[in-house]
Design a protein around this motif. Structure first.
Motif, short mmCIF file in Angstrom:
data_model
loop_
_atom_site.label_atom_id
_atom_site.label_comp_id
_atom_site.label_asym_id
_atom_site.label_seq_id
_atom_site.Cartn_x
_atom_site.Cartn_y
_atom_site.Cartn_z
N TYR A 1 29.95 -31.34 36.36
CA TYR A 1 29.50 -32.24 37.43
C TYR A 1 29.26 -33.65 36.86
CZ TYR A 1 25.75 -34.06 40.53
OH TYR A 1 25.18 -34.87 41.21
N GLN A 2 29.55 -34.88 37.50
CA GLN A 2 29.29 -35.80 37.21
C GLN A 2 28.72 -36.80 38.34
OE1 GLN A 2 33.36 -36.67 35.82
NE2 GLN A 2 32.52 -37.82 33.85
N SER A 3 27.68 -37.66 37.85
CA SER A 3 27.09 -38.48 38.94
C SER A 3 25.82 -39.23 38.16
CB SER A 3 26.42 -37.61 39.90
OG SER A 3 25.76 -38.65 41.27
N LEU A 4 25.58 -40.40 38.83
CA LEU A 4 24.44 -40.96 38.39
C LEU A 4 22.93 -40.76 39.19
CD1 LEU A 4 25.74 -44.88 37.78
CD2 LEU A 4 25.16 -42.79 36.04
N THR B 1 31.74 -41.59 42.20
CA THR B 1 32.98 -41.71 42.93
C THR B 1 33.39 -40.55 43.88
OG1 THR B 1 34.42 -40.59 41.17
CG2 THR B 1 33.79 -42.87 40.66
N GLN B 2 34.44 -40.86 44.87
CA GLN B 2 35.08 -39.98 45.81
C GLN B 2 35.46 -38.42 44.92
OE1 GLN B 2 34.66 -40.06 49.24
NE2 GLN B 2 34.92 -37.96 49.00
N ALA B 3 36.07 -38.84 43.83
CA ALA B 3 36.52 -37.77 43.09
C ALA B 3 35.45 -36.72 42.47
CB ALA B 3 37.55 -38.21 41.99
N MET B 4 34.25 -37.68 42.07
CA MET B 4 33.33 -36.72 41.40
C MET B 4 32.53 -36.21 42.66
SD MET B 4 31.48 -39.94 39.07
CE MET B 4 32.57 -40.44 37.65
N HIS B 5 32.53 -36.58 43.64
CA HIS B 5 31.92 -36.08 44.83
C HIS B 5 32.67 -34.68 45.39
CE1 HIS B 5 29.66 -35.34 48.63
NE2 HIS B 5 30.70 -35.55 49.32
N GLY C 1 33.95 -28.24 43.27
CA GLY C 1 34.18 -27.60 41.95
C GLY C 1 35.69 -27.03 41.32
N VAL C 2 35.63 -25.97 40.97
CA VAL C 2 36.79 -25.22 40.51
C VAL C 2 37.72 -25.14 41.54
CG1 VAL C 2 36.10 -22.80 40.78
CG2 VAL C 2 37.63 -23.68 38.90
N ALA C 3 37.48 -25.11 42.74
CA ALA C 3 38.39 -24.79 43.83
C ALA C 3 39.25 -26.14 44.00
CB ALA C 3 37.47 -24.66 45.29
N ALA C 4 38.62 -27.19 43.87
CA ALA C 4 39.50 -28.29 43.90
C ALA C 4 40.74 -28.47 42.86
CB ALA C 4 38.70 -29.82 43.53
N HIS C 5 40.61 -27.46 41.76
CA HIS C 5 41.61 -27.83 40.81
C HIS C 5 42.17 -26.08 40.56
CE1 HIS C 5 40.43 -31.62 39.44
NE2 HIS C 5 38.92 -31.10 39.23
N TRP C 6 42.08 -25.51 41.72
CA TRP C 6 42.35 -24.20 41.70
C TRP C 6 44.14 -23.85 41.50
CZ3 TRP C 6 38.69 -20.88 40.51
CH2 TRP C 6 38.76 -19.54 40.63
N ALA C 7 44.61 -24.79 42.10
CA ALA C 7 46.13 -24.68 41.65
C ALA C 7 46.27 -25.45 40.29
CB ALA C 7 46.81 -25.46 42.94
N TYR C 8 46.46 -24.94 39.19
CA TYR C 8 46.26 -25.17 37.97
C TYR C 8 47.62 -26.46 37.76
CZ TYR C 8 43.32 -21.59 37.05
OH TYR C 8 42.13 -20.84 37.12
N LYS C 9 48.50 -26.42 38.70
CA LYS C 9 49.90 -27.33 38.48
C LYS C 9 49.06 -28.62 38.74
CE LYS C 9 53.47 -24.08 38.85
NZ LYS C 9 54.59 -23.59 39.50
N GLU C 10 48.33 -28.62 39.83
CA GLU C 10 47.77 -29.87 40.36
C GLU C 10 46.76 -30.31 39.27
OE1 GLU C 10 46.47 -29.05 44.23
OE2 GLU C 10 48.40 -28.26 45.06
N ALA C 11 45.92 -29.65 38.55
CA ALA C 11 44.80 -29.99 37.76
C ALA C 11 45.39 -31.19 36.66
CB ALA C 11 44.35 -29.13 36.98
N GLY C 12 46.77 -30.88 36.24
CA GLY C 12 47.26 -31.84 35.03
C GLY C 12 46.36 -31.90 34.07
#
Length: 752
Positions: free
Chosen positions: A327-330, A348-352, A358-369
């Motif tokens: 998690y990232q935020s001020l 930022t929008q990506a942090m949001h 969370g991990v669901a945003a990177h669940w397809a590991y090929k997209e995590a890069g």
């Protein structure tokens, strides 16, 4: 129609679900056209008319779960698996059917999820009472099961989180009271997992719904306080939002300002944790600023602090130092002109997106890069997967902290006695605290342990006795052939910690020693058969004749010196012909043979030297009283005077009885020795033959033959043994038999 499902989280697994399955990762699921629609069409005839015991239609539940997964970024394959999970109980062979229709990876996900549902339901049912009193053992055991399930397929937990959230939503929508054990598990196991994975969208809703069922009165009171001045507060916050967004943009800072939802459970936790009144909780008034980039985040923070008065001690920079779940935020809290506190989060929008999904945003590991997860740089699919799994290990440590402290006080022992490490394929392995690379190798496979010769921890070579730590990746270096080292069993060297590994190493050496013993016994028996000219005899037949089931059993006791080779010789040699009373004496010079005496003999009174032999029926030895009986062709047979055979022959032919006496050894000759039979009765047990033989050996009596027989009876088993020993004086034999009688299990020991 009501389903026979025991709980609202999913179906009971078919007995066939225990079949071996292929584990899968998210990136290994092949793209299939219209997989979601096909999965729903496959499941609909099976579950459309079925309901859980909560009253919720199973197809409707699956639809809702798929929608939740979609909202948090779950793939179409994950959504499709939702329908397949609920189809399992209606299929005789779910693994085979789903594999054929959708492939092995879809089947694996459905079966693994179904198994986890059943395990958790059983644990929840068994520990419902314990969970409600905040028993750390019940909670941590649930966490452990979740971790191990997650290690087999990373998508399983996403399915479980979505299904549990929908179950709580159903209870709330139908105004039913959820079971306390289910609500407790949701709040203390599922919600922390969603938090650790950074899926805040699921975390907040699951916490509020669980809290609503666990503490309905507190929930309603907090909700009432939120509603009392809701209109006034919303008007104020909307005016502040519009003003802040306009001023930021006017100042050259591109940003979007949003209101932030109010979560009842977090408000109550802050009120209780900081002993605050409702109006003092900052969460009641909160805004979120979405900036274009990191530079814009800090620019917005500077503007906010210049525009409003920051509250000292209420600022956190999670951008420079992210939380352990990524998690990232001020975070800052300021006061407006009227002194009202407002919490503002800037990201930022990506942090949001990450904070919400969370991990669901990177669940397809090929997209995590290279973004990775949790602040860990990931240059490959494997690195991204490892980063996710390590978040789970951190989650375990979060939960085990207070639980472990309580457990130490109660001497229970929970997570502090276990560690989790990773294989090179990112599977989780559970080991005892203090385990080494050798323990790890044996937990993977026994042969891997036997052939282990080196280890890498997180890519670095280490000694095999290096203790492992939570979250490390362990790679074992093996040789093609070989076995363990005896040093591994030395506790001072610290190679082994787990009981399983120790038992495997001991078993290997026991098997090695047994093989050597059998080989030694085989060699001795084969040499004996060569001497006796019986090489054509089958070894298994020989073993059976001696009372053993197989040849190796015979070789084992011979190799251990528990069976004399003379016993085998006696069995192989045919018995000598029985002497008759019609035999006549042949006068010859006496010969000293093993059958009569060694270095001494018997004198026939008044007749000079005659051929004599000691009778085998009573085996006389000095200083026994003896008499002679004249036989035909065999000379004089020497018997003990109390021999029953001699009495029978003497009564029929008294004229053949002659007087004899023991002769004294000649000068320079050693003492004569005589074979004597000893009969022993004892309770049958392991090592009996060895213990008795040791007595004769210690007393320097040579054993030249042994015959044994054992029978099972109401006393557990009785062994009859006949030892043939060589003695110089029969009086000495009595002393030795007294010692034999003291051997454990011996009931009687006497001369025959």
């Amino acid at each position: 129609m009501k389903s026979n499902v025991l709980g609202p989280d999913g179906p009971t697994a078919s007995p066939n679900s225990n079949a071996s399955i292929v584990t899968a990762t998210a990136d290994s699921v092949p793209d299939q056209p219209h997989a979601l629609a096909r999965a729903r069409a496959f499941a609909e005839p099976l579950i459309a008319s079925e309901t859980f015991d909560t009253g919720e239609n199973i197809l409707a539940h699956a639809d809702a779960v798929a929608a939740i997964l979609k909202s948090i970024g779950g793939s179409e394959a994950m959504q499709a698996a939702t329908y397949l999970v609920h189809s399992c109980q209606h299929l005789t062979k779910p693994l085979e059917v789903i594999t054929k229709a959708f492939g092995a990876n879809y089947a694996a996900l459905a079966i693994e999820t179904t198994k986890l549902v059943n395990v958790q339901r059983q644990a929840r049912t068994a520990n419902a009472k314990a969970q409600l009193i905040d028993d750390p053992a019940a909670q941590t055991e649930n966490v452990r099961k979740m971790l191990l399930a997650f290690s087999r397929d990373l998508r399983v937990v996403m399915l479980r989180l979505a299904s549990r959230l929908q179950t709580l939503r159903h209870y709330a929508a139908t105004k039913q009271a959820a079971p306390q054990s289910l609500a407790y598990e949701s709040l203390h196991v599922f919600a922390p997992l969603a938090n650790r994975l950074g899926i805040w969208q699921v975390k907040w809703e699951m916490e509020d719904l669980s809290f609503r069922f666990l503490e309905p009165d507190t929930y309603k009171e907090t909700a009432r306080l939120l509603d009392e001045k809701r209109l006034e507060r919303e008007q104020f916050m909307e005016a502040l939002r519009v003003q802040l967004e306009r001023e930021l943009n006017k100042g050259g800072i591109a940003a979007l300002v949003q209101g932030r939802p109010k979560h009842i459970y977090s408000i109550v936790k802050k009120m209780r944790g900081k002993s605050l009144d409702f109006d003092q909780v900052f969460d009641i008034r909160a805004l979120r600023v979405i900036a274009a980039d990191v530079k814009g985040c800090y620019a917005a923070l500077g503007f906010v602090h210049s525009r409003f008065t920051p509250i000292e001690g209420e600022f956190d920079d999670y951008i420079a130092k992210p939380k352990s779940n990524g998690y990232q935020s001020l975070h800052t809290v300021v006061r407006d002109e009227a002194g009202r506190a407002v919490e503002i989060q800037i990201r930022t929008q990506a942090m949001h997106d990450h904070a919400e999904h969370g991990v669901a945003a990177h669940w397809a590991y090929k997209e995590a890069g290279t973004k990775g997860y949790g602040g860990v740089s990931a240059s490959s699919e494997y690195d991204a997967k490892i980063a996710v799994l390590r978040q789970l290990l951190a989650w375990e440590r979060d939960l085990s902290g207070p639980a472990a402290a309580r457990a130490r006080e109660a001497n229970k022992g929970l997570f502090e006695d276990r560690i989790y490490v990773l294989t090179p394929d990112a599977a989780i392995v559970e080991l005892p605290q203090g385990a080494t690379a050798v323990d790890f190798a044996y937990s993977v496979h026994t042969n891997v342990g036997h052939r282990c010769r080196g280890a890498r921890i997180d890519g670095a070579m280490v000694p095999l006795n290096t203790p492992l730590q939570n979250g490390q990746t362990v790679e074992i270096i093996t040789v093609k052939d070989g076995g363990p080292s005896r040093d591994w069993l030395n506790p001072e060297l610290g190679f082994l910690s787990s009981h399983r590994a120790k038992s495997k190493v001991r078993a290997w050496f026991n098997a090695l020693e047994m093989a050597q013993t059998v080989a030694r016994g085989r060699e001795a028996v084969e040499k004996l058969l060569q001497r006796e000219g019986k090489t054509a005899m089958k070894l298994d037949d020989l073993a059976v004749q001696l009372g053993f089931k197989a040849a190796d059993d015979l070789f084992e006791v011979v190799g251990k010196d528990e069976l004399s080779l003379r016993t085998i010789e006696t069995m192989l040699r045919p018995p000598e012909p029985v002497l008759t009373q019609d035999d006549y004496v042949l006068a010859k010079k006496a010969r000293v043979t093993r059958q009569n005496v060694k270095g001494g003999g018997v004198l026939v009174v008044g007749m000079g030297s005659l051929l004599t032999q000691l009778a085998k029926c009573c085996k006389p030895a000095p200083p026994d009283d003896i008499l002679g009986f004249v036989t035909k062709g065999k000379g004089v047979s020497i018997h003990r005077s109390d021999c029953s055979n001699f009495r029978n022959m003497a009564s029929g032919s008294p004229d053949r009885v002659i007087e004899v006496e023991w002769s004294s050894p000649k000068a320079g000759e050693g003492s004569s020795v005589y074979p004597v039979d000893v009969s022993i009765e004892a309770s049958d047990r392991q090592g009996l033959l060895r213990d008795i033989s040791e007595v004769f050996a210690k007393e320097k009596m040579n054993v030249i033959g042994v015959q044994t027989q054992s029978v099972k009876d109401n006393r557990g088993g009785t062994a009859w043994m006949t030892f043939t020993v060589e003695v110089a004086q029969s009086g000495r034999l009595g002393q030795v038999l007294g010692i034999v009688a003291e051997v454990a299990g011996v009931r009687s020991a006497r001369r025959r």
